[in-house]
Design a protein around this motif. Structure first.
Motif, PDB file in Angstrom:
ATOM      1  N   LEU A 129      52.785  71.834  99.688  1.00  0.00           N
ATOM      2  CA  LEU A 129      52.670  72.326 101.253  1.00  0.00           C
ATOM      3  C   LEU A 129      51.475  73.045 101.306  1.00  0.00           C
ATOM      4  N   ALA A 130      51.152  73.978 100.244  1.00  0.00           N
ATOM      5  CA  ALA A 130      49.967  74.911 100.524  1.00  0.00           C
ATOM      6  C   ALA A 130      48.684  74.251 100.363  1.00  0.00           C
ATOM      7  N   ALA A 131      48.717  73.146  99.537  1.00  0.00           N
ATOM      8  CA  ALA A 131      47.692  72.355  99.213  1.00  0.00           C
ATOM      9  C   ALA A 131      47.298  71.655 100.635  1.00  0.00           C
ATOM     10  N   ARG A 132      48.189  71.167 101.454  1.00  0.00           N
ATOM     11  CA  ARG A 132      47.976  70.351 102.589  1.00  0.00           C
ATOM     12  C   ARG A 132      47.970  71.373 103.970  1.00  0.00           C
ATOM     13  N   SER A 133      48.128  72.646 103.554  1.00  0.00           N
ATOM     14  CA  SER A 133      48.113  73.554 104.793  1.00  0.00           C
ATOM     15  C   SER A 133      49.253  73.419 105.788  1.00  0.00           C
ATOM     16  N   VAL A 134      50.136  73.044 105.267  1.00  0.00           N
ATOM     17  CA  VAL A 134      51.446  72.885 106.063  1.00  0.00           C
ATOM     18  C   VAL A 134      52.184  74.318 106.177  1.00  0.00           C
ATOM     19  N   THR A 135      52.344  74.929 107.212  1.00  0.00           N
ATOM     20  CA  THR A 135      53.002  76.124 107.454  1.00  0.00           C
ATOM     21  C   THR A 135      54.208  75.974 108.355  1.00  0.00           C
ATOM     22  N   THR A 136      55.214  76.144 107.999  1.00  0.00           N
ATOM     23  CA  THR A 136      56.428  76.070 108.790  1.00  0.00           C
ATOM     24  C   THR A 136      57.553  76.932 108.645  1.00  0.00           C
ATOM     25  N   SER A 137      58.454  77.629 109.437  1.00  0.00           N
ATOM     26  CA  SER A 137      59.412  78.383 109.254  1.00  0.00           C
ATOM     27  C   SER A 137      60.655  77.780 108.649  1.00  0.00           C
ATOM     28  N   PHE A 138      60.724  76.328 108.928  1.00  0.00           N
ATOM     29  CA  PHE A 138      61.890  75.515 108.626  1.00  0.00           C
ATOM     30  C   PHE A 138      61.902  75.350 107.181  1.00  0.00           C
ATOM     31  N   PRO A 139      63.144  75.563 106.497  1.00  0.00           N
ATOM     32  CA  PRO A 139      63.200  75.541 104.905  1.00  0.00           C
ATOM     33  C   PRO A 139      63.056  74.239 104.528  1.00  0.00           C
ATOM     34  N   LEU A 140      61.985  73.372 104.604  1.00  0.00           N
ATOM     35  CA  LEU A 140      61.746  72.077 104.269  1.00  0.00           C
ATOM     36  C   LEU A 140      62.253  71.822 102.848  1.00  0.00           C
ATOM     37  N   PRO A 141      61.639  72.540 101.823  1.00  0.00           N
ATOM     38  CA  PRO A 141      62.134  72.124 100.185  1.00  0.00           C
ATOM     39  C   PRO A 141      63.852  72.045 100.330  1.00  0.00           C
ATOM     40  N   GLU A 142      64.454  72.920 100.706  1.00  0.00           N
ATOM     41  CA  GLU A 142      65.881  73.217 100.796  1.00  0.00           C
ATOM     42  C   GLU A 142      66.366  72.023 101.297  1.00  0.00           C
ATOM     43  N   PHE A 143      65.834  71.760 102.748  1.00  0.00           N
ATOM     44  CA  PHE A 143      66.476  70.433 103.332  1.00  0.00           C
ATOM     45  C   PHE A 143      66.330  69.263 102.522  1.00  0.00           C
ATOM     46  N   ILE A 144      65.197  68.712 101.848  1.00  0.00           N
ATOM     47  CA  ILE A 144      65.234  67.798 101.176  1.00  0.00           C
ATOM     48  C   ILE A 144      66.240  67.586 100.058  1.00  0.00           C
ATOM     49  N   MET A 145      66.515  68.731  99.290  1.00  0.00           N
ATOM     50  CA  MET A 145      67.607  68.814  98.418  1.00  0.00           C
ATOM     51  C   MET A 145      68.980  68.533  99.059  1.00  0.00           C
ATOM     52  N   ALA A 146      69.218  68.952 100.402  1.00  0.00           N
ATOM     53  CA  ALA A 146      70.257  68.792 101.018  1.00  0.00           C
ATOM     54  C   ALA A 146      70.352  67.032 101.438  1.00  0.00           C
ATOM     55  N   ALA A 147      69.115  66.527 101.667  1.00  0.00           N
ATOM     56  CA  ALA A 147      69.204  65.246 101.916  1.00  0.00           C
ATOM     57  C   ALA A 147      69.720  64.447 100.708  1.00  0.00           C
ATOM     58  N   GLY A 148      69.308  64.894  99.566  1.00  0.00           N
ATOM     59  CA  GLY A 148      69.469  64.145  98.368  1.00  0.00           C
ATOM     60  C   GLY A 148      70.956  64.269  98.174  1.00  0.00           C
ATOM     61  N   PHE A 149      71.679  65.255  98.281  1.00  0.00           N
ATOM     62  CA  PHE A 149      73.251  65.557  98.169  1.00  0.00           C
ATOM     63  C   PHE A 149      73.902  64.882  99.126  1.00  0.00           C
ATOM     64  N   PHE A 150      73.445  64.919 100.511  1.00  0.00           N
ATOM     65  CA  PHE A 150      74.211  63.992 101.524  1.00  0.00           C
ATOM     66  C   PHE A 150      73.924  62.433 101.464  1.00  0.00           C
ATOM     67  N   MET A 151      72.780  62.187 100.708  1.00  0.00           N
ATOM     68  CA  MET A 151      72.564  60.683 100.429  1.00  0.00           C
ATOM     69  C   MET A 151      73.592  60.257  99.586  1.00  0.00           C
ATOM     70  N   VAL A 152      74.017  60.827  98.444  1.00  0.00           N
ATOM     71  CA  VAL A 152      74.916  60.191  97.502  1.00  0.00           C
ATOM     72  C   VAL A 152      76.244  60.366  98.148  1.00  0.00           C
ATOM     73  N   LEU A 153      76.597  61.546  98.829  1.00  0.00           N
ATOM     74  CA  LEU A 153      77.892  61.684  99.657  1.00  0.00           C
ATOM     75  C   LEU A 153      78.236  60.725 100.488  1.00  0.00           C
ATOM     76  N   ILE A 154      77.191  60.277 101.233  1.00  0.00           N
ATOM     77  CA  ILE A 154      77.619  59.228 102.328  1.00  0.00           C
ATOM     78  C   ILE A 154      77.536  57.759 101.683  1.00  0.00           C
ATOM     79  N   LEU A 155      76.634  57.561 100.686  1.00  0.00           N
ATOM     80  CA  LEU A 155      77.048  56.246  99.772  1.00  0.00           C
ATOM     81  C   LEU A 155      78.420  56.129  99.370  1.00  0.00           C
ATOM     82  N   GLU A 156      78.968  57.209  98.926  1.00  0.00           N
ATOM     83  CA  GLU A 156      80.479  57.110  98.389  1.00  0.00           C
ATOM     84  C   GLU A 156      81.238  56.916  99.279  1.00  0.00           C
ATOM     85  N   ARG A 157      81.141  57.663 100.521  1.00  0.00           N
ATOM     86  CA  ARG A 157      82.150  57.707 101.709  1.00  0.00           C
ATOM     87  C   ARG A 157      82.132  56.194 102.052  1.00  0.00           C
ATOM     88  N   LEU A 158      80.911  55.788 102.302  1.00  0.00           N
ATOM     89  CA  LEU A 158      80.924  54.281 102.836  1.00  0.00           C
ATOM     90  C   LEU A 158      81.898  53.363 101.884  1.00  0.00           C
TER      91      LEU A 158
END
Length: 293
Positions: A76-105
């Protein structure tokens, strides 16, 4: 071929061969066909699984997550991306929910199109008087013998295995590859052993047992190969893709550890202090490896 790639290919081959080895033990040993699981048998499987849970816990908290956050922050620093949103943590959560949703389906399809009511019992009821919550299906329920449930077990575990392999293929140092490989070897050996017992006791035909175990053994190597391909392609956005996939894999590790292995073992009765000891032992083993570098 550089040394890191050799280590990854070695991990791929080792995981494939050991998964096949442990998977075919119950299929070939008559004792597993004749028993519904003795107390000693269950206790040994449970303690090994608790050790694996501790190993995964350490791999998550001390290695995978810190390295992923560091890589993502650098990208993110190399690409000069600045945001107050916790994007790295959100991506981890996406991986968590991806497997959870697949299982629930998968479980929703099972409830909608599945067999009669008795076949709709949870894949893994607890070993005590009350059943475990539906969907906790990493370990084997020795009391339920259904080819349909065995297939659901196989399908869900295969989804996990791809992401486990992905975590290995995406690593940038040989020490990280070896650490995660050890964690997965411990975990996958007990899981494939348990899966094979389930298949054998569910009266699945021997040819299908061999097919299930063979395909399951290939899932982690497939994940490793995908990770290696991303690393070797050296695309312009390759480092960012790698970081995002690392985050998804980290979310999967969190899911496996906190929603499957640890809850199932700690919620089942018997030997609670011994189980905690083995969890701490697994964590301490990986912590020592991390400390020693």
């Amino acid at each position: 071929m550089d040394y890191l790639l050799q280590v990854k290919i070695g991990a791929l081959v080792a995981l494939l061969l050991l998964t096949l080895f442990f998977g075919f033990i119950p299929a070939r040993v008559k004792w597993f066909r004749d028993t519904n699981g003795t107390e000693l048998h269950r206790a040994v499987l449970s303690l090994i699984s608790c050790f694996a849970g501790g190993v995964f816990l350490a791999a998550c908290l001390l290695d995978i997550i810190p390295d992923y956050l560091s890589d993502m922050k650098a990208e993110l620093a190399a690409r000069s991306v600045t945001t107050s949103f916790p994007l790295p943590e959100f991506i981890m959560a996406a991986g968590f929910f991806m497997v959870l949703i697949l299982e629930r389906l998968v479980l929703s399809c099972r409830e909608t199109h599945g067999p009669p009511e008795e076949e709709r019992a949870p894949l893994l009821p607890g070993r005590g008087a009350s059943p475990a919550p539906e969907g906790h299906h990493v370990h084997v329920d020795f009391q339920a013998h259904s080819p349909f449930r065995a297939f659901m077990l196989f399908l869900s575990l295969s989804l996990h295995s791809i992401f486990e392999g992905l975590a290995i293929g995406l690593q940038s140092t040989d020490s990280k590859v070896l650490e995660i490989c050890i964690a997965i070897l411990v975990h996958k050996s007990i899981i494939v052993f348990s899966l094979s017992v389930k298949l054998v006791q569910s009266a699945v035909r021997p040819l299908w047992v061999a097919a299930y175990i063979g395909v399951f053994a290939l899932m982690t190597p497939v994940g490793i190969a995908i990770g290696i391909s991303v690393m070797e392609a050296r695309l312009a956005a390759g480092a960012l893709i790698q970081a995002v996939l690392e985050g998804l894999a980290a979310g999967t590790f969190i899911y496996i550890t906190f929603l499957e292995i640890l809850p199932h073992e700690l919620n089942s009765p018997g030997k609670q202090l011994l189980k905690v000891l083995f969890i701490v032992l697994g964590f301490s083993t990986m912590a020592a490896l991390t400390f020693l570098g």
